[in-house]
Design an enzyme around this catalytic site. Structure first.
Site, PDB file in Angstrom:
ATOM      1  CG  ASP A 194      -1.742   1.375   1.295  1.00 55.84           C
ATOM      2  OD1 ASP A 194      -2.466   1.298   0.216  1.00 55.84           O
ATOM      3  OD2 ASP A 194      -1.797   1.920   2.251  1.00 55.84           O
ATOM      4  CG  LEU A 275      -9.490   8.419   3.230  1.00 56.95           C
ATOM      5  CD1 LEU A 275      -9.754   9.584   4.146  1.00 56.95           C
ATOM      6  CD2 LEU A 275     -10.628   8.241   2.379  1.00 56.95           C
ATOM      7  NE  ARG A 276      -0.181   5.655   2.014  1.00 58.13           N
ATOM      8  CZ  ARG A 276      -0.091   5.115   3.276  1.00 58.13           C
ATOM      9  NH1 ARG A 276      -0.571   3.924   3.242  1.00 58.13           N
ATOM     10  NH2 ARG A 276       0.518   5.637   4.427  1.00 58.13           N
ATOM     11  CB  ALA A 277      -6.434   3.846  -2.728  1.00 53.98           C
ATOM     12  CB  VAL A 280      -1.901   7.267  -4.532  1.00 58.57           C
ATOM     13  CG1 VAL A 280      -1.428   6.859  -5.825  1.00 58.57           C
ATOM     14  CG2 VAL A 280      -1.004   7.222  -3.507  1.00 58.57           C
TER      15      VAL A 280
END
Length: 688
Positions: A194, A275-277, A280
């Site tokens: 991730d 929420l990193r997706a 990014v």
């Protein structure tokens, strides 16, 4: 002078080229993880990228590559004046070897100055060298987990923090992180996956003409690197100029509310964690718009960004292959393009008036991409994640062994489950892992000792304490210490090692008839999952008919292991001797390759040997080799021959009846044998 293969001369690999270029435009995307089979030019194209990056303005003499226009206020070599001198240099490509130590990565105390001058000074590591450049990790999946954590933390925060040996340092560490890996050699944990911004699956072209062009260009480069690079210099210069232009345009690109709704709709649809997706994907979409010369993100940017940013984040467990369902992606994009429903108190959207603006889907195909032949039309390359062929749920199996009537297809495994940790008794000396106690180079320091030969890891404080009482007697003058060989102390570190669990599984007709294979496969898959988490190796040997085979060589690749176990057929006679000899040969070869890794052999059988010779000699061979063994007795019925117990005695191991055990208890048996604890064994039987 070292001449790198030109980036623009790479044939194919369009998706990988795009992912690398987008990170060059906006390093905040978080880097690229390149997954693929061996020999696909992964390393070549990464090394070629550094030549495309713009020159850097740096503070002369600064070991941390500070930008003169905005120097790091906490730079260890600072403070730097804003109107100071400026030097130009190329962006660096820093390669981190698999065997690098933590000191080499983050930096350490400068021992030479500490011992000679008596001062604490920091010696920068690879993270400082890579600041404002490219940090490349080949075979990142083979790197120690704690080093991967260090890299990804620095990449995410843009800073490296060092707190060790009396040194407290923080410095900027913003770099383009690129990792390559071959999934056949083991996976990264989902938490680490991730942290990489984008991922790309690469494989060699199956088109003969394209393969021929790859070979033709590589041979031409090897014959005359300088001449070959000169022929492609114009293409690389054009790409470098385009990167610089996209970087300059990046702040002007608008991510509208409609495009942002599409980003969040896609991420929610695929149920990615955190929420990193979303972040990014949004950054990648903005970089794509800048790369194509647009001032606003359109639907196609969001779609292409999702194909790069989400596949590796969809893995819920190591048995899941990365990838996206593109029809689901299109549905999510369409749903995100629809205006949000307004509540009774809404005034017309978040901006406070008017109807919500329509999504950009209608403009997705109108962007001008002419004149940019190097821009790929991306199509996600995914591994085959289809169902398990050959699984049968037909009529009950004929109980007879041998002949065509005794053959059947693969039996489906029961669902894998969490297992208790395995622990090998004592203090090992194996490869670093997360399993059993062992002396390792990366663990915590438990004590110091006088070295026997060359000092492998200096224990600084213990060395100074050993030398301190003798300074007056040695006539010390000045700040430096008077050191002698007898003063040196090295660290004794204790951590965890990984082990090798070998299953020798009876796949004959009697095992299939009694429906044992589903539970056995489920237990093996569970141990494989646990081994993935704890960095163990697992191997599987099966025997049936007249021979034995290694269906799963020692591996960390859970995907390959799961596929082969699911497809394992059953039926035929029982060549027990052949299975034991195959296991002994596997362990012998693995001992040569990795002599420090301690094995555990689990033989799953009813003890019959209806084909081949007497297994007792093979069992004695394993016993004399010091292999820890467990025999799981699969015999059932009112009359028992006790053959599995005799086999366990020959192996010097323990025999346990399968009808006393659930699949979960099989794992507990392995654990109890490994720790050799009578308390755990009695507890396991009570649970059963």
């Amino acid at each position: 002078m070292d001449v790198r293969y030109p980036f623009s001369a790479v044939v194919g690999l369009d998706e990988l080229r795009l992912a690398l270029l987008l990170n060059a435009v906006d390093p905040a995307i978080g880097g690229v993880l390149v997954r693929g089979e061996k020999g696909t030019a992964k390393s070549t194209i990464v090394r070629a990228l550094a030549a495309l990056l713009p020159e850097l303005a740096v503070v002369p003499g600064c070991r941390f590559s500070c930008d003169p226009a905005a120097p790091d206020s906490s730079c260890p070599d600072g403070p730097h004046p804003l109107d100071g001198p400026v030097a130009l240099r190329e962006a660096r490509l820093v390669e981190l070897p698999v065997g690098a130590s933590e000191d080499r990565v983050v930096g350490s105390l400068d021992l030479e100055r500490a011992l000679a001058q008596g001062v604490k000074a920091y010696e920068p590591g690879l993270l400082a060298d890579a600041h404002r450049g490219v940090l490349y990790v080949d075979e990142v999946n083979l790197l120690s987990d704690h080093l991967v954590d260090l890299l990804l933390d620095a990449a995410a925060m843009g800073r490296a923090h060092v707190e060790r040996e009396g040194v407290s340092v923080s410095h900027a560490a913003r770099f383009l992180l690129v990792g390559t890996m071959n999934p056949e050699e083991g996976e990264l944990r989902p938490q680490l996956l991730d942290r990489f911004g984008l991922t790309v699956e690469v494989r060699a072209s199956r088109e003969p003409r394209e393969r021929a062009e790859v070979v033709r260009r590589r041979l031409a480069f090897d014959a005359d690197p300088a001449s070959f690079a000169a022929r492609w210099a114009e293409g690389d210069a054009a790409l470098a100029a385009r990167i610089a232009a996209a970087r300059a345009a990046l702040p002007e690109v608008v991510l509208s509310d409609a495009a942002l709704r599409q980003v969040t709709s896609v991420c929610a649809s695929f149920e990615v964690d955190g929420l990193r997706a979303d972040l990014v994907t949004a950054r990648t979409a903005v970089a794509l718009a800048a790369w194509h010369g647009r001032t606003e993100v359109v639907a196609e940017d969001v779609r292409q960004a999702a194909l790069l940013a989400l596949p590796h984040r969809r893995r819920r467990n190591p048995f899941d292959a990365p990838g996206l369902d593109e029809s689901q992606l299109d549905d999510a994009l369409a749903e995100g393009a629809e205006p949000p429903e307004q509540g009774p108190d809404d005034d017309g959207g978040p901006s406070g008036g008017g109807a919500p603006e329509p999504g950009p889907g209608a403009d997705a195909g109108t962007s001008d991409t002419s004149g940019t032949p190097d821009t790929p039309e991306t199509e996600m390359i995914m591994g085959d994640s289809g169902g398990h062929a050959g699984e049968s749920r037909g009529e009950p199996h004929d109980h007879r062994e041998g002949g065509a009537a005794g053959e059947r297809g693969a039996v489906a495994a029961s669902q894998p489950y969490a297992v208790k940790p395995l622990r090998v008794a004592g203090l090992g000396d194996g490869a670093a892992g997360r399993r059993s106690r062992a002396r390792t180079a990366d663990g915590r320091t438990v004590r110091s000792e006088a070295p026997q030969g060359r000092v492998s890891s200096l224990h600084l404080s213990a060395t100074l304490r050993a030398a301190a009482p003798h300074q007056v007697g040695r006539g010390r003058r000045g700040a430096g210490l008077e050191l002698r060989r007898d003063d040196l102390r090295q660290s004794v570190r204790e951590g965890r090692e990984s082990n090798l669990v070998v299953f020798c599984v009876d796949a004959s007709g009697s095992m299939a008839a009694r429906q044992r294979m589903g539970a056995v496969k489920g237990a093996v898959l569970s141990l494989l999952l646990d081994a993935y988490q704890r960095r163990d190796k697992v191997a599987v040997v099966t025997f049936r008919g007249s021979a034995a085979e290694t269906v799963l060589p020692p591996t960390w690749s859970v995907e390959a292991g799961a596929a082969r176990l699911q497809q394992l057929p059953t039926g035929g006679r029982t060549p027990l001797q052949a299975g034991l000899l195959q296991a002994a040969e596997l362990l012998r070869l693995e001992r040569v390759r990795d002599p420090r890794r301690r094995p555990l052999l689990v033989v799953v059988t009813d003890g019959r040997h209806t084909s081949g010779g007497d297994p007792s000699r093979a069992a004695a061979l394993l016993r004399h080799a010091g292999v820890h063994s467990v025999v799981v007795d699969c015999e059932s019925g009112p009359v028992r021959l006790g053959l599995a117990g005799a086999l366990a005695a020959a192996l010097g191991g323990e025999a346990l009846r399968l009808d006393e055990l659930a699949a979960e208890t099989l794992v507990s048996v392995v654990q109890s044998s490994t720790v050799r604890s009578s308390t755990v064994r009695s507890s396991t039987r009570r649970v059963a």
